[in-house]
Structures are given as C-alpha cells and as structure tokens.
Design a protein around this motif. Structure first.
Motif: not given
Length: 230
Positions: A197-205
């Motif tokens: 829920e951190f607004p600045q979170t990024e993801f990698s897949l």
C-alpha cells in the motif's frame, strides 16, 4: 499424507534409498524429515507385491529389504507361475521436441496476463513497473532452472547492488509445472506481493518457461516490489 493415497518410486543408489514423487519429480532421501510421504504400506515391482508388517511404517523407520520375511509378507510365492500379464506401458516411449514458438507465445501471454491481474488486484493504487529490475530478473530465471553454480553473475550482482542503493526490494522466484494459466495466476496472487500500500511502490515481473520433451514445461515467475528509500 496430504496428497492422499499415493505411489512413490523407490530407488536404491549409493547405499541409500531415495523416494521419488512421480508427479513432480521431487526426490527425497529416506531420512529427509521434509518428505511428505507419511507411511509405507507395501512395495511392488513387475513380479510381486510385498506388504509391510513392520511395527513402524514411517519412511525413516522402514527397513526396505523385502527379502526379510519378518519385515515383508509377499503376495505371490517365489515359485508362482501365474499367467504373465501384459504391461500397459508401451515397449518404447517416443519423445518429441516441444515447439519453441509455442513456448515463447505462452510465456508472453502469461506475463501480459499477470501484469493485467496485478493492476486489477490494486484498484485503489497505481501500479508502476520498474524495467531495469525486470531485465535483471529475466536474466536470473534461466540460471535457476539450469541450477547454475552461482545465483547471479557478477554483472547482474552489480546491477542489483546499484538498485539496492535506491530501493528496498522484496520478492522471490516461484517454479511450477505448467498445467494452465489460471494455476499460475493463483500462485502469484497467494504471494501477496501485489498488496503493498506504499504509494511509491514499483513492481517487476519476469516469466521464464523451460521446455522439456513431450510438451512438459517448467514455469518460473519472479515478482518483486521495490520501494524507493527516503
């Protein structure tokens, strides 16, 4: 056991017994406490069946030498000459190559589907993708399938170290035999990594599929969340 009544394959190699799950290919040593097999009730081969009459039937306690009549009771006598039944297995198994183009298409489809699902699972938060980390993960996954000597190469390790200067990274790789796309989706959802829920979170897949003959596919998925350090 959790799988119910099952048949494992028993082999005797280098003075130790190994128990093989024929569905997953997972191998366990007889004294492996993590072996899911809870009891050994009988042994059989192409000639006879032996019933376990030992007091303890847990794999770690079982004496597997079925020539010992005090431990195993055989179904047919040694001189039994019944009608020879024909094996249901073919005399020769023909292995065909798996279509590489099909594998590439499936990999791309799984990756696109997972990205859409992750965004769908985060209806109140934006989903940003970190391409740099994704490139690193795509290089790592083939090494995991081939059990390379090191987890990552020195070049990939350096790239990870640069990322760690700016991000907190959480994630892991998952491997599963391919059955259908929904099973892959369910496995990724159960990790809960998408729930940040951190607004600045990024993801990698990253997705990698290693093909084996006869359309047997090993699917790897690496999902990571990256939170920028303050």
């Amino acid at each position: 056991m959790l799988e119910g009544h099952v048949a494992y394959v028993l082999t005797h190699e280098t003075d130790e017994y190994l128990l093989w799950n024929p569905l997953t290919g997972q191998c366990y040593k007889q004294f492996d406490s993590f072996c899911p097999l809870q009891s050994v009730d009988c042994l059989f081969d192409d000639g006879n069946v032996w019933f376990n009459i030992q007091q303890n039937n847990t794999p770690m306690a079982v004496y597997f030498d079925y020539s010992k009549e005090s431990f195993w009771k055989q179904l047919f006598p040694r001189n039994f000459q019944g009608a020879q039944t024909q094996s249901i297995q073919p005399e020769e198994i023909i292995y065909s190559d798996t279509n590489k183009s099909m594998v590439d298409d499936l990999k791309n489809r799984i990756e696109r589907t997972l990205k859409c699902k992750i965004m769908e699972w985060r209806p109140k938060q934006p989903t940003r993708w970190n391409r740099q980390c994704t490139c690193i993960l795509r290089q790592i996954l083939p090494q995991l399938e081939l059990d390379a000597g090191s987890f990552v190469s020195s070049e990939e390790e350096s790239e990870f170290e640069r990322l760690l200067q700016f991000y907190w990274i959480a994630g892991f790789a998952m491997q599963m035999p391919y059955t259908d796309v929904q099973s892959v989706i369910d496995a990724v959802y159960q990790t809960g990594i998408h729930a940040s829920e951190f607004p600045q979170t990024e993801f990698s897949l990253a997705v990698y599929i290693h093909p084996y003959p006869n359309n047997v596919l090993s699917v790897w998925v690496y999902l990571a969340s990256l939170t920028r350090k303050q």
